[in-house]
Design a protein around this motif. Structure first.
Motif, mmCIF file in Angstrom:
data_model
loop_
_atom_site.group_PDB
_atom_site.id
_atom_site.type_symbol
_atom_site.label_atom_id
_atom_site.label_comp_id
_atom_site.label_asym_id
_atom_site.label_seq_id
_atom_site.Cartn_x
_atom_site.Cartn_y
_atom_site.Cartn_z
ATOM 1 N N ARG A 1 39.320 28.145 39.232
ATOM 2 C CA ARG A 1 38.241 27.626 40.084
ATOM 3 C C ARG A 1 36.903 28.229 39.672
ATOM 4 N N ASP A 2 36.935 29.514 39.316
ATOM 5 C CA ASP A 2 35.705 30.173 38.882
ATOM 6 C C ASP A 2 35.189 29.571 37.581
ATOM 7 N N ILE A 3 36.090 29.238 36.669
ATOM 8 C CA ILE A 3 35.693 28.633 35.397
ATOM 9 C C ILE A 3 35.012 27.283 35.636
ATOM 10 N N ILE A 4 35.566 26.499 36.557
ATOM 11 C CA ILE A 4 34.965 25.205 36.906
ATOM 12 C C ILE A 4 33.568 25.421 37.487
ATOM 13 N N ALA A 5 33.437 26.406 38.368
ATOM 14 C CA ALA A 5 32.149 26.696 38.993
ATOM 15 C C ALA A 5 31.124 27.144 37.947
ATOM 16 N N LEU A 6 31.569 27.967 36.996
ATOM 17 C CA LEU A 6 30.664 28.445 35.947
ATOM 18 C C LEU A 6 30.213 27.303 35.046
ATOM 19 N N ASN B 1 34.628 39.780 24.652
ATOM 20 C CA ASN B 1 35.921 39.633 23.971
ATOM 21 C C ASN B 1 36.006 38.421 23.059
ATOM 22 N N GLY B 2 35.052 37.491 23.186
ATOM 23 C CA GLY B 2 35.110 36.288 22.359
ATOM 24 C C GLY B 2 36.062 35.263 22.936
ATOM 25 N N THR B 3 37.345 35.575 22.948
ATOM 26 C CA THR B 3 38.368 34.689 23.513
ATOM 27 C C THR B 3 39.249 35.490 24.462
ATOM 28 N N SER B 4 39.619 34.873 25.566
ATOM 29 C CA SER B 4 40.490 35.546 26.527
ATOM 30 C C SER B 4 41.384 34.506 27.190
ATOM 31 N N THR B 5 42.407 34.973 27.832
ATOM 32 C CA THR B 5 43.326 34.065 28.521
ATOM 33 C C THR B 5 43.083 34.124 30.030
ATOM 34 N N ILE B 6 43.544 33.097 30.711
ATOM 35 C CA ILE B 6 43.446 33.063 32.169
ATOM 36 C C ILE B 6 44.171 34.269 32.772
ATOM 37 N N LYS B 7 45.314 34.583 32.210
ATOM 38 C CA LYS B 7 46.101 35.711 32.720
ATOM 39 C C LYS B 7 45.334 37.019 32.599
ATOM 40 N N THR B 8 44.728 37.237 31.426
ATOM 41 C CA THR B 8 43.991 38.477 31.204
ATOM 42 C C THR B 8 42.786 38.582 32.133
ATOM 43 N N LEU B 9 42.063 37.486 32.280
ATOM 44 C CA LEU B 9 40.897 37.490 33.167
ATOM 45 C C LEU B 9 41.310 37.771 34.608
ATOM 46 N N ALA B 10 42.408 37.153 35.029
ATOM 47 C CA ALA B 10 42.891 37.360 36.403
ATOM 48 C C ALA B 10 43.250 38.817 36.645
ATOM 49 N N GLU B 11 43.889 39.432 35.650
ATOM 50 C CA GLU B 11 44.264 40.840 35.776
ATOM 51 C C GLU B 11 43.039 41.748 35.812
ATOM 52 N N GLU B 12 42.038 41.413 34.995
ATOM 53 C CA GLU B 12 40.842 42.247 34.908
ATOM 54 C C GLU B 12 40.025 42.228 36.199
ATOM 55 N N VAL B 13 39.923 41.054 36.832
ATOM 56 C CA VAL B 13 39.113 40.955 38.052
ATOM 57 C C VAL B 13 39.949 41.084 39.322
ATOM 58 N N GLY B 14 41.259 41.224 39.147
ATOM 59 C CA GLY B 14 42.132 41.456 40.292
ATOM 60 C C GLY B 14 42.309 40.270 41.204
ATOM 61 N N THR B 15 42.542 39.088 40.620
ATOM 62 C CA THR B 15 42.751 37.901 41.443
ATOM 63 C C THR B 15 43.824 37.024 40.811
#
Length: 241
Positions: free
Chosen positions: A38-43, A17-31
């Protein structure tokens, strides 16, 4: 969703997607948003360069040249890649076998020494052969994704493995056996186990196995498995290639 699977999904979405929001990512992975943060920090700690835009939307962007600093493949994942290539080679439909082997060798080298040792021990249990043309494949199903992680624990720690098994007639039973080998007769995969109750070897089609688990606190010894003449260990298949 498993943490590593979720983080892999986040990386894929950012790349696509190039750019995404925290909200969109949360909805996509169901969390939750907090979990994604926290996942972004880990990555980032793993070596991914992820830029964040200041603002209400919380936009994130993955640097297109970003790579992770450490291999994140587990032993079962590398094992799955290796045996998939081996199965294709045995079936005679691997057109770029040399390139595939070179790529897998690089992946293996990226593993820590203890993981390489586990991988090789895992591969020692693998045998390859050819399926009879008379075999009925009309009922072939999908294999449980939990099989390889459960097999890894059972094979490497020499623990019995317990699972649900549905036979050719559809009868469901709960089985407990000593995992002695894995056999690939493309496209069918089998667990070869020693059944203590029957005092004999049994072949279990992996697509008929469900809910596998290593039985903690149990131990077994390695046994010689009497295979047919056209079945060879994975190591012998490599030498013939």
């Amino acid at each position: 969703m498993d943490i590593r699977i979720r983080q892999d999904a986040i990386v894929r979405m950012l790349r696509r997607n190039g750019t995404s929001t925290i909200k969109t990512l949360a909805e996509e992975v169901g969390t939750s948003r907090r979990t994604v943060l926290r996942d972004i920090i880990a990555l980032r700690n793993q070596g991914y360069v992820i830029h964040s835009d200041v603002g209400r939307g919380g936009g994130l962007q993955l640097d297109p040249q970003s790579v992770q600093t450490n291999a994140r493949l587990s032993v079962p994942e590398v094992f799955a890649l290796l045996i998939s290539v081996a199965a294709m080679r045995a079936a005679g439909n691997l057109p770029f076998s040399e390139l595939a082997d070179a790529g897998l060798a690089k992946i293996e080298k990226s593993l820590p020494g203890d993981k390489v040792k586990d991988l090789r021990a895992f591969l020692d249990c693998l045998h390859i052969g050819k399926l009879s043309p008379l075999q009925n494949l009309s009922d072939m199903g999908k294999m449980d994704r939990d099989l390889l992680p459960a097999f890894e624990k059972a094979f490497l720690q020499r623990e019995l493995i317990r699972f649900d098994y549905r036979d050719a007639k559809g009868q469901l039973t709960r089985r407990e056996v000593e995992p002695q080998a894995m056999l690939i007769l493309p496209p069918l995969w089998y667990l070869v186990g020693w059944d203590p109750g029957r005092e004999d070897f049994r072949h279990f089609r992996m697509d008929r196995i469900g809910k596998p688990e290593a039985v903690a606190g149990t131990r077994f010894r390695r046994r010689h498995v009497p295979f047919e003449d056209d079945v060879c260990p994975y190591s012998e298949l490599q030498k013939r290639s």
